[in-house]
Design an enzyme around this catalytic site. Sequence first.
Site, PDB file in Angstrom:
ATOM      1  N   ASP A  80      53.178 -27.820 -20.363  1.00  0.00           N
ATOM      2  CA  ASP A  80      52.402 -27.163 -19.315  1.00  0.00           C
ATOM      3  C   ASP A  80      53.342 -26.966 -18.127  1.00  0.00           C
ATOM      4  O   ASP A  80      54.010 -27.918 -17.704  1.00  0.00           O
ATOM      5  CB  ASP A  80      51.218 -28.033 -18.886  1.00  0.00           C
ATOM      6  CG  ASP A  80      50.206 -28.226 -20.007  1.00  0.00           C
ATOM      7  OD1 ASP A  80      50.415 -27.665 -21.099  1.00  0.00           O
ATOM      8  OD2 ASP A  80      49.213 -28.944 -19.795  1.00  0.00           O
ATOM      9  N   ASP A 112      37.448 -25.488 -25.402  1.00  0.00           N
ATOM     10  CA  ASP A 112      37.490 -26.818 -24.785  1.00  0.00           C
ATOM     11  C   ASP A 112      36.069 -27.335 -24.694  1.00  0.00           C
ATOM     12  O   ASP A 112      35.213 -26.677 -24.093  1.00  0.00           O
ATOM     13  CB  ASP A 112      38.104 -26.730 -23.386  1.00  0.00           C
ATOM     14  CG  ASP A 112      39.507 -26.136 -23.419  1.00  0.00           C
ATOM     15  OD1 ASP A 112      40.185 -26.294 -24.445  1.00  0.00           O
ATOM     16  OD2 ASP A 112      39.911 -25.521 -22.425  1.00  0.00           O
TER      17      ASP A 112
END
Length: 244
Positions: free
Chosen positions: A7, A129
Amino acid sequence: MIIPAFDLINGEIVRLYKGNFFNRTKYDINLYKRLKDYEIKGVKKIHLVDLDGAKNIKDRQIKVFRDIISYTNIPIQIGGGIRNEEDINMFLNLGVKKVVIGSSAIKNKTKVKKWLKIYGPNVIILALDIIIKNNNKEIAIHGWQETTNITLEEIIEYFSPIGLKHVLCTDISKDGTLSGPNNILYKDIVKKFKHISFQASGGVSRLKDLLSLKKTGVKSVIIGRSLLENKFTIEEALKCWQSE
């Protein structure tokens, strides 16, 4: 398949805790050295997330990703606030192999349906998610700031008739926690949707977790924090996944 994840904020490797931008850890790791090492060791795919672009589309780290893609031969999948065809085309033109679509798959289903038709099911990965509520797998969007009443099953059933093939499923309660993956979740969805190639994400902290995930039937595991913090090596992870 083992898929190491990075990330990125302003070109630096970070990890968010449960998706919270204000609760993040920065890692003093040379990304290029790490990618070269992974290439030598036989890693087949890398997962990148543009956290700047996810927050504000004007802050996309285009130069960073161009440099990464020109540096490594490992196929890249990338996500982070991809909301339109311009984003998809830009990443594909840079050399990205797959794009990861999150909130848009919930907010703009018709548009994403069109993308699946245009680019094909091997280019589009849906990132779902979820938060488990009363045994329902409810989807959260916009960096997990907003929960929906839409379930993971509903979304997969909606997109399946037009060829949906790849789904990245994260149990939010596990992300960045090193608390172990939700094997029950993955076993359940793999059994329900045999045509989907699932990528599991969240909670992996030891090699045992990889073995247990493989038994659920998921095709890939995305690993972030445990590799960044040397809980095990990439060689051990690759060997572990191949050995079962």
